[in-house]
Scaffold this motif. Sequence first.
Motif, PDB file in Angstrom:
ATOM      1  N   ALA A  85     -48.877 -37.822  -9.260  1.00  0.00           N
ATOM      2  CA  ALA A  85     -48.824 -37.198  -7.773  1.00  0.00           C
ATOM      3  C   ALA A  85     -48.476 -35.807  -7.577  1.00  0.00           C
ATOM      4  CB  ALA A  85     -47.545 -38.281  -7.381  1.00  0.00           C
ATOM      5  N   ALA A  86     -49.139 -35.318  -6.532  1.00  0.00           N
ATOM      6  CA  ALA A  86     -49.015 -33.899  -6.135  1.00  0.00           C
ATOM      7  C   ALA A  86     -48.938 -33.915  -4.605  1.00  0.00           C
ATOM      8  CB  ALA A  86     -50.153 -33.245  -6.803  1.00  0.00           C
ATOM      9  N   TYR A  87     -48.968 -32.683  -4.057  1.00  0.00           N
ATOM     10  CA  TYR A  87     -48.831 -32.529  -2.860  1.00  0.00           C
ATOM     11  C   TYR A  87     -50.172 -32.983  -1.795  1.00  0.00           C
ATOM     12  CZ  TYR A  87     -51.772 -28.377  -2.680  1.00  0.00           C
ATOM     13  OH  TYR A  87     -53.003 -27.598  -2.632  1.00  0.00           O
ATOM     14  N   ASN A  88     -51.167 -32.901  -2.730  1.00  0.00           N
ATOM     15  CA  ASN A  88     -52.465 -33.174  -1.799  1.00  0.00           C
ATOM     16  C   ASN A  88     -52.921 -34.570  -2.244  1.00  0.00           C
ATOM     17  OD1 ASN A  88     -52.779 -32.675  -4.560  1.00  0.00           O
ATOM     18  ND2 ASN A  88     -54.752 -31.514  -4.382  1.00  0.00           N
ATOM     19  N   GLY A  89     -52.285 -35.260  -3.031  1.00  0.00           N
ATOM     20  CA  GLY A  89     -52.530 -36.999  -3.013  1.00  0.00           C
ATOM     21  C   GLY A  89     -52.193 -37.478  -4.496  1.00  0.00           C
ATOM     22  N   VAL A  90     -52.450 -38.757  -4.674  1.00  0.00           N
ATOM     23  CA  VAL A  90     -52.101 -39.616  -5.907  1.00  0.00           C
ATOM     24  C   VAL A  90     -53.465 -39.871  -6.405  1.00  0.00           C
ATOM     25  CG1 VAL A  90     -50.815 -41.395  -6.855  1.00  0.00           C
ATOM     26  CG2 VAL A  90     -49.725 -40.306  -4.547  1.00  0.00           C
ATOM     27  N   THR A  91     -53.302 -39.678  -7.801  1.00  0.00           N
ATOM     28  CA  THR A  91     -54.536 -40.190  -8.327  1.00  0.00           C
ATOM     29  C   THR A  91     -54.074 -41.354  -9.635  1.00  0.00           C
ATOM     30  OG1 THR A  91     -54.555 -38.082  -9.894  1.00  0.00           O
ATOM     31  CG2 THR A  91     -56.018 -38.163  -8.076  1.00  0.00           C
ATOM     32  N   TRP A  92     -55.108 -42.065  -9.907  1.00  0.00           N
ATOM     33  CA  TRP A  92     -54.678 -43.228 -10.954  1.00  0.00           C
ATOM     34  C   TRP A  92     -55.726 -42.958 -12.326  1.00  0.00           C
ATOM     35  CZ3 TRP A  92     -50.331 -45.394  -9.799  1.00  0.00           C
ATOM     36  CH2 TRP A  92     -49.775 -45.341  -8.207  1.00  0.00           C
ATOM     37  N   THR A  93     -55.157 -43.085 -13.409  1.00  0.00           N
ATOM     38  CA  THR A  93     -56.000 -43.115 -14.472  1.00  0.00           C
ATOM     39  C   THR A  93     -55.778 -44.332 -15.355  1.00  0.00           C
ATOM     40  OG1 THR A  93     -54.451 -41.690 -15.762  1.00  0.00           O
ATOM     41  CG2 THR A  93     -56.253 -40.425 -14.568  1.00  0.00           C
ATOM     42  N   GLN A  94     -56.552 -44.652 -16.121  1.00  0.00           N
ATOM     43  CA  GLN A  94     -56.544 -45.709 -17.193  1.00  0.00           C
ATOM     44  C   GLN A  94     -56.793 -45.094 -18.731  1.00  0.00           C
ATOM     45  OE1 GLN A  94     -58.468 -49.669 -16.232  1.00  0.00           O
ATOM     46  NE2 GLN A  94     -58.568 -49.101 -13.979  1.00  0.00           N
ATOM     47  N   THR A  95     -55.871 -45.618 -19.541  1.00  0.00           N
ATOM     48  CA  THR A  95     -56.060 -45.280 -20.846  1.00  0.00           C
ATOM     49  C   THR A  95     -55.782 -46.462 -21.621  1.00  0.00           C
ATOM     50  OG1 THR A  95     -53.685 -44.569 -21.052  1.00  0.00           O
ATOM     51  CG2 THR A  95     -55.514 -42.842 -20.468  1.00  0.00           C
ATOM     52  N   LYS A 108     -40.960 -43.647  -5.143  1.00  0.00           N
ATOM     53  CA  LYS A 108     -40.297 -42.426  -5.211  1.00  0.00           C
ATOM     54  C   LYS A 108     -41.124 -41.438  -5.780  1.00  0.00           C
ATOM     55  CE  LYS A 108     -38.127 -43.413  -9.571  1.00  0.00           C
ATOM     56  NZ  LYS A 108     -37.117 -43.765 -10.506  1.00  0.00           N
ATOM     57  N   HIS A 109     -42.311 -41.565  -6.268  1.00  0.00           N
ATOM     58  CA  HIS A 109     -42.918 -40.485  -7.121  1.00  0.00           C
ATOM     59  C   HIS A 109     -43.957 -39.846  -6.166  1.00  0.00           C
ATOM     60  CE1 HIS A 109     -41.588 -42.062 -11.117  1.00  0.00           C
ATOM     61  NE2 HIS A 109     -42.030 -43.084 -10.755  1.00  0.00           N
ATOM     62  N   ASP A 110     -43.905 -40.299  -5.111  1.00  0.00           N
ATOM     63  CA  ASP A 110     -45.077 -39.784  -3.968  1.00  0.00           C
ATOM     64  C   ASP A 110     -44.614 -38.567  -3.478  1.00  0.00           C
ATOM     65  OD1 ASP A 110     -47.006 -39.365  -2.136  1.00  0.00           O
ATOM     66  OD2 ASP A 110     -46.480 -41.323  -0.850  1.00  0.00           O
ATOM     67  N   LEU A 111     -45.426 -37.482  -3.601  1.00  0.00           N
ATOM     68  CA  LEU A 111     -45.189 -36.137  -3.307  1.00  0.00           C
ATOM     69  C   LEU A 111     -46.027 -35.498  -2.283  1.00  0.00           C
ATOM     70  CD1 LEU A 111     -44.751 -34.616  -7.028  1.00  0.00           C
ATOM     71  CD2 LEU A 111     -42.936 -35.294  -5.239  1.00  0.00           C
ATOM     72  N   ARG A 112     -47.024 -36.260  -1.829  1.00  0.00           N
ATOM     73  CA  ARG A 112     -47.964 -35.917  -0.633  1.00  0.00           C
ATOM     74  C   ARG A 112     -47.248 -35.410   0.517  1.00  0.00           C
ATOM     75  NH1 ARG A 112     -50.972 -41.755   0.256  1.00  0.00           N
ATOM     76  NH2 ARG A 112     -48.757 -42.044   0.282  1.00  0.00           N
ATOM     77  N   ALA A 113     -48.016 -34.228   0.974  1.00  0.00           N
ATOM     78  CA  ALA A 113     -47.582 -33.605   2.217  1.00  0.00           C
ATOM     79  C   ALA A 113     -48.192 -34.246   3.459  1.00  0.00           C
ATOM     80  CB  ALA A 113     -47.701 -32.076   1.984  1.00  0.00           C
ATOM     81  N   THR A 121     -41.391 -26.324   8.097  1.00  0.00           N
ATOM     82  CA  THR A 121     -41.562 -27.034   6.784  1.00  0.00           C
ATOM     83  C   THR A 121     -42.351 -26.049   5.755  1.00  0.00           C
ATOM     84  OG1 THR A 121     -43.742 -27.981   7.170  1.00  0.00           O
ATOM     85  CG2 THR A 121     -41.796 -29.100   7.983  1.00  0.00           C
ATOM     86  N   TYR A 122     -42.134 -26.761   4.650  1.00  0.00           N
ATOM     87  CA  TYR A 122     -42.606 -25.801   3.276  1.00  0.00           C
ATOM     88  C   TYR A 122     -43.387 -26.908   2.300  1.00  0.00           C
ATOM     89  CZ  TYR A 122     -38.873 -27.345   0.296  1.00  0.00           C
ATOM     90  OH  TYR A 122     -38.049 -28.304  -0.327  1.00  0.00           O
ATOM     91  N   THR A 123     -44.458 -26.584   1.807  1.00  0.00           N
ATOM     92  CA  THR A 123     -45.064 -27.459   0.822  1.00  0.00           C
ATOM     93  C   THR A 123     -44.740 -26.926  -0.562  1.00  0.00           C
ATOM     94  OG1 THR A 123     -46.801 -27.887   2.459  1.00  0.00           O
ATOM     95  CG2 THR A 123     -47.255 -28.385   0.282  1.00  0.00           C
ATOM     96  N   ASN A 124     -44.359 -27.889  -1.201  1.00  0.00           N
ATOM     97  CA  ASN A 124     -44.002 -27.501  -2.847  1.00  0.00           C
ATOM     98  C   ASN A 124     -45.317 -27.967  -3.674  1.00  0.00           C
ATOM     99  OD1 ASN A 124     -43.170 -26.941  -5.272  1.00  0.00           O
ATOM    100  ND2 ASN A 124     -41.267 -28.373  -5.195  1.00  0.00           N
ATOM    101  N   LYS A 125     -46.060 -26.996  -3.794  1.00  0.00           N
ATOM    102  CA  LYS A 125     -47.508 -27.082  -4.601  1.00  0.00           C
ATOM    103  C   LYS A 125     -47.163 -26.927  -6.132  1.00  0.00           C
ATOM    104  CE  LYS A 125     -50.216 -25.075  -0.710  1.00  0.00           C
ATOM    105  NZ  LYS A 125     -50.989 -24.180  -0.237  1.00  0.00           N
ATOM    106  N   ASP A 126     -45.982 -26.698  -6.627  1.00  0.00           N
ATOM    107  CA  ASP A 126     -45.825 -26.449  -8.173  1.00  0.00           C
ATOM    108  C   ASP A 126     -45.372 -27.765  -8.745  1.00  0.00           C
ATOM    109  OD1 ASP A 126     -46.574 -23.653  -7.784  1.00  0.00           O
ATOM    110  OD2 ASP A 126     -44.552 -23.286  -7.545  1.00  0.00           O
TER     111      ASP A 126
END
Length: 442
Positions: free
Chosen positions: A212-222, A382-387, A183-188
């Motif tokens: 969302a990125a390979y290392n997790g999902v974060t949420w921000t409020q604006t 569908k936005h989940d990119l976690r490895a 497997t490969y991890t797309n970090k970009d």
Amino acid sequence: MLHLLQPIWMLLSAGIIIPVLIHLWHRKPGRVLRIGSIQLLKSATVRHARSLRLSELLLLLLRCAFIVLLAMLLSQPQWKSPFSKEHRGWIILEDHAYPYFKKTIDSLIESGCELHRFDTAFTRINIKHLPAYDSSSVSYRTLLKRLETLVPPDFPLYVFSGDQQKRFHGPRTSLDLTLHWYTYTNKDTVDNWNAYTFAINKDSVREINGVAAYNGVTWTQTSKALSTPVLPFKVCIYADDHLADGRYLRAAIMAVQEYSGREIVFTDMATDKSPDWLCWLSEKPLPADMHPLHIVKYTTGAAIFADTLSAGDFTIYKRHQVPIKSDTIIFHDYGGYPLIGVNGNQYTLYSHLHPEWNDAVTTGQLPLQLLDVIVPVPSPGKHDLRAVDSRQLLSDNNLGISKRIAPVRTIDLKDTLLLLLVLVLAVERLLSLKAKKEVANA
């Protein structure tokens, strides 16, 4: 080996007797030649007329072949052959994975491995014409489980894919395969999207955005000001004889408003016929002139003591008996007794919002439950990119003690027979028309 899924249709092939009888019946009459001594040829002519001779032999064969092919087509023929190990193994390649493993894949191809796409059909592909995009959302585990029906347990498989967690859903079952998974991890790649938006006052909204990125999902409020007014979240509470229940519910909703910042307005039935939520804390029938988006209501019937059964972080003291034709149950206590049922946009409570019935209103659990309803936690979907962790890739294989029968290769002959059927019919029609023209010109 040829297999017929519906062999009874082969009885139709007996119909070849029909074109044979037609050809025997329509014999081409002999031409009468008026010559001298015709009496000497009379007996020979009679014997010739009574003999059975087939005419237009090619037409007859084509018509018989058409009937036999039609019978085979209706019998659903399949050609089954043992799995051939002419290749050293299979390379199962997911789209976009080739650049990450170019040297390894090229080496495997040179050693005699066959290249297949990582899809439901495991289509054979060429390294010079790789697919451009993979839109599949099928779980890797589901796809690999299908390989057990296609290849023997000792056949080498080299899988090259991404490691995104969203493609590893489903049960983690054992695989009876000789599997080598890379497997490969797309970090970009980073994905930003708006997950949820709600009004905090008349002119402003609060947006919950996901990253969302390979290392997790974060949420921000604006918070964002708007030029046009935004409707608040409207709640109508009718408590009837359960005024204390209404006060507890109103306090819990106000706690959610204070925590989240979402603008919530309490309305009454006289001025608002279409609230977002109608909380009908009564056993009376629902009014016909109300048209809320969602309804929360009490069920009817006598109360039953629940012997202090727990339901998560709060305890149930009393509840209602669930009717025989109940709604779809979405929440129950640890004893399996229903507490909340749903039918369309209507939610039915089988316990009241009062300390005599449960302690959710006194332990702070009611506002927490309402928070998930009024301000739901969005899912990355569908936005989940976690490895996924590499240790979760494979289950224990059964290789070495496998009792699985080696699969056979199955080829459906339907399309081939259909093509032959059309060709035979076309040739038969051409020859038949040609024969008619020759008879007309004779």
